[in-house]
Design an enzyme around this catalytic site. Structure first.
Site, PDB file in Angstrom:
ATOM      1  CB  SER A 185      -8.146  -0.756  -4.071  1.00 33.92           C
ATOM      2  OG  SER A 185      -8.729  -0.495  -2.832  1.00 33.92           O
ATOM      3  CB  THR A 214      -0.919   0.001   1.235  1.00 33.09           C
ATOM      4  OG1 THR A 214      -1.640  -1.224   1.260  1.00 33.09           O
ATOM      5  CG2 THR A 214      -1.908   1.158   1.185  1.00 33.09           C
ATOM      6  CD  GLU A 215       3.821   2.901  -3.494  1.00 37.83           C
ATOM      7  OE1 GLU A 215       3.834   4.028  -4.022  1.00 37.83           O
ATOM      8  OE2 GLU A 215       4.692   2.034  -3.708  1.00 37.83           O
ATOM      9  CD  GLU A 258      -3.049  -9.083   4.220  1.00 37.09           C
ATOM     10  OE1 GLU A 258      -2.800  -9.239   3.013  1.00 37.09           O
ATOM     11  OE2 GLU A 258      -2.232  -9.352   5.124  1.00 37.09           O
ATOM     12  CG  HIS A 261     -23.088  -8.949  27.271  1.00 34.68           C
ATOM     13  ND1 HIS A 261     -23.193  -9.749  26.163  1.00 34.68           N
ATOM     14  CD2 HIS A 261     -22.347  -9.644  28.167  1.00 34.68           C
ATOM     15  CE1 HIS A 261     -22.534 -10.878  26.372  1.00 34.68           C
ATOM     16  NE2 HIS A 261     -22.019 -10.849  27.588  1.00 34.68           N
ATOM     17  N   GLY A 262     -26.457  -5.514  27.447  1.00 36.81           N
ATOM     18  CA  GLY A 262     -26.851  -4.233  28.025  1.00 36.81           C
ATOM     19  C   GLY A 262     -25.629  -3.407  28.405  1.00 36.81           C
TER      20      GLY A 262
END
Ligand SMILES: Cc1cc2nc3c(=O)[nH]c(=O)nc-3n(C[C@H](O)[C@H](O)[C@H](O)COP(=O)(O)OP(=O)(O)OC[C@H]3O[C@@H](n4cnc5c(N)ncnc54)[C@H](O)[C@@H]3O)c2cc1C
Length: 409
Positions: A133, A127-128, A383, A357-358
């Site tokens: 993508s 990634t750059e 990824e 679980h509130g």
């Protein structure tokens, strides 16, 4: 068609479960707050064969296949809902595997045994700043051949493991850059190579981002100003860096599926234990259809996701062992489905269980926030973003002419 795990797989699952529940689970909140892996854990994982699980024995690794890799990922995520440790584990399991397939013998002998021992972190850097993508369009980093070495210039961002690689460990990254800017089609100009990422790597300036989840593993980046790479660290055919990246993404995506499923399974278990005993209006919550019907829906979805994920793992094992009529396009389809479904459903499940679980769910005595923040990283994009998974699935179903880009031959 056999839906049973083998005896060996069941025993392996139990071993990883025992280890993870003892050595990891008690420390997950601390990891979230300090941003550090538990002391001594990397060595313990190495001793159990959990670092670079797919690295062949010849290079000091455990030589595990993708079924085993996914079983371990599920168990690690059941113990660490923040998924920091599963991420650490899966990045190495997938990208060291690609390197083991295509790297030079000399480089593999040099690097892989140290990954398996926990001395090197093995990461991925594609990634750059211009985007993750569209690797072909967004890559600006270049690698240039000189008489006795390669030289790399550019920048990589949102990279997992940068702090670890520049502090207690050293990093070796599967990295992509343009070697030939004029290549046609363009993706054939991208080469893959190993980049050294250490505290004092000459020409490399690391940075760190402040994440809001999976705090035990860092996300950072690095600028590269004439970083030197030995010639034998180039991976395979210099024209196939993009293709090798796609192989690595397939590997990572199936283990990400397993990770998110492990996290969701544990979340459901926590939720079921709670609604069995918590009462409101004189009855256990689990007796109300407003609670048990969503449980039934989510569980059914999750079991579907799990079958997809294990089929994807099975395909990886078949295709890359050269045993089958299936191809890497089948692998791309099934691993994209595993990556598309599991992170979204895991997020939905943990969110649902939080409702059950509130108020307790909103405290740090509950583990649920760890999982909600952790699995979201994978639907946001780590990824590969969700639309990229949809794009791959659409391409495999409709045909290669139904994509907005040139498909590699
Ligand atoms: C926690 C975390 C860890 C990461 N670790 C690493 C790492 O170790 N190494 C590494 O190299 N990268 C890493 N990444 C980066 C990751 O690979 C990218 O985020 C991903 O590839 C998407 O790139 P982007 O974020 O630049 O989004 P962009 O590419 O800018 O895309 C933005 C959005 O648009 C969508 N989109 C893009 N193209 C299309 C299209 N044609 N049609 C429809 N929608 C589209 C995407 O799905 C996304 O939702 C990490 C990311 C995160 C969040």
């Amino acid at each position: 068609m056999d839906f049973e795990f083998s005896q060996e797989e069941e025993m392996f699952r139990q071993t990883v479960r025992d280890f993870a529940q003892k050595e990891i689970r008690p420390y997950t909140r601390e990891m979230d707050e300090t941003g550090k892996l538990p002391k001594g854990l990397v060595k313990k994982m190495a001793d159990l064969g959990l670092l670079g699980i797919t690295i062949p024995e010849k290079y000091g690794g455990p030589g595990g296949n993708f079924m085993l890799a996914c079983i371990a990922a599920e168990e690690l995520a059941r113990a660490d809902l923040s998924i920091a440790i599963p991420v650490f584990y899966l990045v190495e399991a997938s990208w060291a595997w690609v390197f083991a397939r295509h790297g030079t013998e000399e480089a593999k002998q040099e690097i892989l045994p140290k990954v398996a021992k926990g001395e090197y972190f093995f990461g991925i850097a594609t990634t750059e700043p211009g985007g993750g993508s569209d690797i072909v369009g967004a890559t600006k980093t270049t690698i240039t051949e000189e008489s006795d070495k390669y030289v790399v210039n550019g920048e990589k961002v949102y990279i997992s493991g940068v702090r670890e690689s520049t502090t207690e460990m050293k990093g070796r990254y599967f990295t992509t850059a343009y070697l030939d800017k004029k290549a046609s089609p363009k993706h054939r100009g991208i080469a893959a190579f190993i980049l050294p990422v250490e505290k004092d790597t000459p020409g490399l300036t690391p940075t760190l981002f402040e994440d809001w989840g999976r705090m035990g593993i860092s996300t950072g980046g690095f600028a590269m100003d004439n970083v030197e790479v030995p010639k034998h660290w180039l991976i395979g055919d210099p024209k196939k860096g993009f293709v090798y990246s796609m192989e690595g993404f397939s590997a990572a995506r199936v283990i990400i599926g397993a990770t998110c499923i492990g996290c969701a399974l544990e979340g459901l278990e926590i939720g079921m234990n709670y609604i069995r005993q918590r009462k409101a209006f004189g009855k256990e919550l689990g007796k109300y259809e407003g609670i048990s019907f969503p449980l039934a829906e989510w569980y059914s979805k999750l079991m579907g996701d799990r079958l997809v994920m294990y089929k994807a793992a099975w395909l990886m094992d078949q295709v890359y062992a050269g045993k089958t009529k299936y191809s890497h396009f089948d692998v791309a389809l099934w691993t994209a489905m595993a990556k598309l479904r599991a992170p979204i459903d895991a997020f939905g499940i943990l969110n649902e269980v939080a409702d059950w679980h509130g108020a307790f769910a909103y405290t740090k005595d509950s583990e649920l926030d760890l999982g909600i923040r952790g699995v979201r990283s994978y639907s946001i994009g780590a990824e590969g973003g969700m639309n990229i998974m949809r794009l791959i699935i659409g391409r495999e179903l409709l045909g290669k002419e139904f994509v907005p880009y040139d498909r590699p031959k």
